[in-house]
Enzyme design. Structure first.
Site, PDB file in Angstrom:
ATOM      1  N   ASP A   6       0.771  -1.292  -0.021  1.00 56.67           N
ATOM      2  CA  ASP A   6      -0.071  -0.054  -0.055  1.00 56.67           C
ATOM      3  C   ASP A   6       1.006   1.154  -0.153  1.00 56.67           C
ATOM      4  OD1 ASP A   6      -1.690   2.064   0.443  1.00 56.67           O
ATOM      5  OD2 ASP A   6      -2.541   1.378   2.207  1.00 56.67           O
ATOM      6  N   SER A  86       2.375  10.468 -16.475  1.00 52.02           N
ATOM      7  CA  SER A  86       1.394  10.311 -17.658  1.00 52.02           C
ATOM      8  C   SER A  86       1.501  11.455 -18.601  1.00 52.02           C
ATOM      9  CB  SER A  86       0.128  10.264 -16.721  1.00 52.02           C
ATOM     10  OG  SER A  86      -1.102  10.579 -17.737  1.00 52.02           O
ATOM     11  N   TYR A 100      -5.956  14.237 -10.703  1.00 52.94           N
ATOM     12  CA  TYR A 100      -5.146  13.256 -11.452  1.00 52.94           C
ATOM     13  C   TYR A 100      -3.896  14.017 -12.232  1.00 52.94           C
ATOM     14  CZ  TYR A 100      -3.329   9.789 -14.711  1.00 52.94           C
ATOM     15  OH  TYR A 100      -2.632   9.078 -15.296  1.00 52.94           O
TER      16      TYR A 100
END
Length: 197
Positions: A6, A86, A100
Site C-alpha cells: 500500500d 502520464s 489526477y
C-alpha cells in the site's frame, strides 16, 4: 515474486523495500507505478477525494523514492528509480481529472528534484509518461465514460495510428533501468506515440 504493498502506508513501503533486499541482497531498480484516477468535476471535488489521489499518485512516489534511495545509497553501485507519470503531467486531460493531472505534474517535479538530490549517491531517477494504454484499470475507467457515437476519444488516438500496449511502456522502463540510459537522469520520457505536442 509478488507482494502486496500500500503506497499510502509509509511503513508498508519501507517493509517492502527491506523485503526486496532480504530476498535478493541488493536493490538495483525501483519503479513507482501505483496510480488512481477518479473522474470528478472540479466543482464537485471534495478535499477527501483530492487528498486520496495525491496520497497514492504523489506521496506514494515520494515514499517509494525515499525507501528505495535509503537502500540504494548504501549499495555502492549504480541504481535507478523510475516514476510512472502520464501525458497528463505535461498538459490538461479529460474533464473531471483535475486531481489526477495535478498529481502527475507533481510526479514530474519529484522526479527532477530527486534526480538532483540523489545523483551524488549514484542513483539515477527517470520518469516515463504513457498516454492511454488498455490496462485492466484503464479499461474499467474508460467503460464508465460516455462517448459520442460519431467520435473517437482523443486519448485513444496517436500520430502513429495505434494506442500503446503495456509492453510498449515496459520497453521504455527497461531502457531507463538499463545502461542504455546511463547518461540520463531527471528526464521524463514521453511514451505516447507522438500524441503530446
Amino acid at each position: 515474486m509478488g507482494i502486496e504493498m500500500d503506497v499510502t502506508d509509509s511503513d508498508n513501503v519501507r517493509r517492502s523495500a527491506d523485503f526486496a533486499v532480504e530476498r535478493w541482497d541488493r536493490l538495483d531498480a525501483w519503479v513507482n507505478n501505483a496510480g488512481v484516477f477518479p473522474s470528478v468535476p472540479i466543482a464537485q471535488m471534495d478535499d477527501a477525494m483530492w487528498d486520496k489521489v495525491f496520497a497514492v499518485n504523489a506521496r506514494g512516489v515520494l515514499a517509494g523514492t525515499r525507501e528505495a534511495s535509503r537502500i540504494m545509497s548504501t549499495g555502492g553501485h549504480g541504481s535507478v528509480i523510475v516514476n510512472i507519470c502520464s501525458t497528463a503531467g505535461f498538459r490538461g486531460s479529460a474533464p473531471g481529472l483535475a486531481a489526477y493531472v495535478g498529481s502527475k505534474h507533481a510526479v514530474r517535479g519529484i522526479t527532477r528534484q530527486s534526480a538532483m538530490e540523489l545523483a551524488p549517491h549514484g542513483i539515477r531517477v527517470l520518469g516515463v509518461a504513457p498516454s492511454y494504454v488498455p490496462t485492466e484499470g484503464n479499461q474499467l475507467a474508460a467503460a464508465g465514460v460516455p462517448v459520442q457515437e460519431d467520435s473517437v476519444p482523443l486519448m485513444m488516438t496517436s500520430p502513429i495510428g495505434r494506442i500503446g500496449t503495456p509492453d510498449d511502456i515496459a520497453r521504455v522502463v527497461f531502457f531507463c533501468v538499463s545502461d542504455l540510459s546511463m547518461f540520463m537522469t531527471g528526464s521524463t520520457l514521453l511514451a505516447d506515440g507522438g500524441a503530446t505536442a
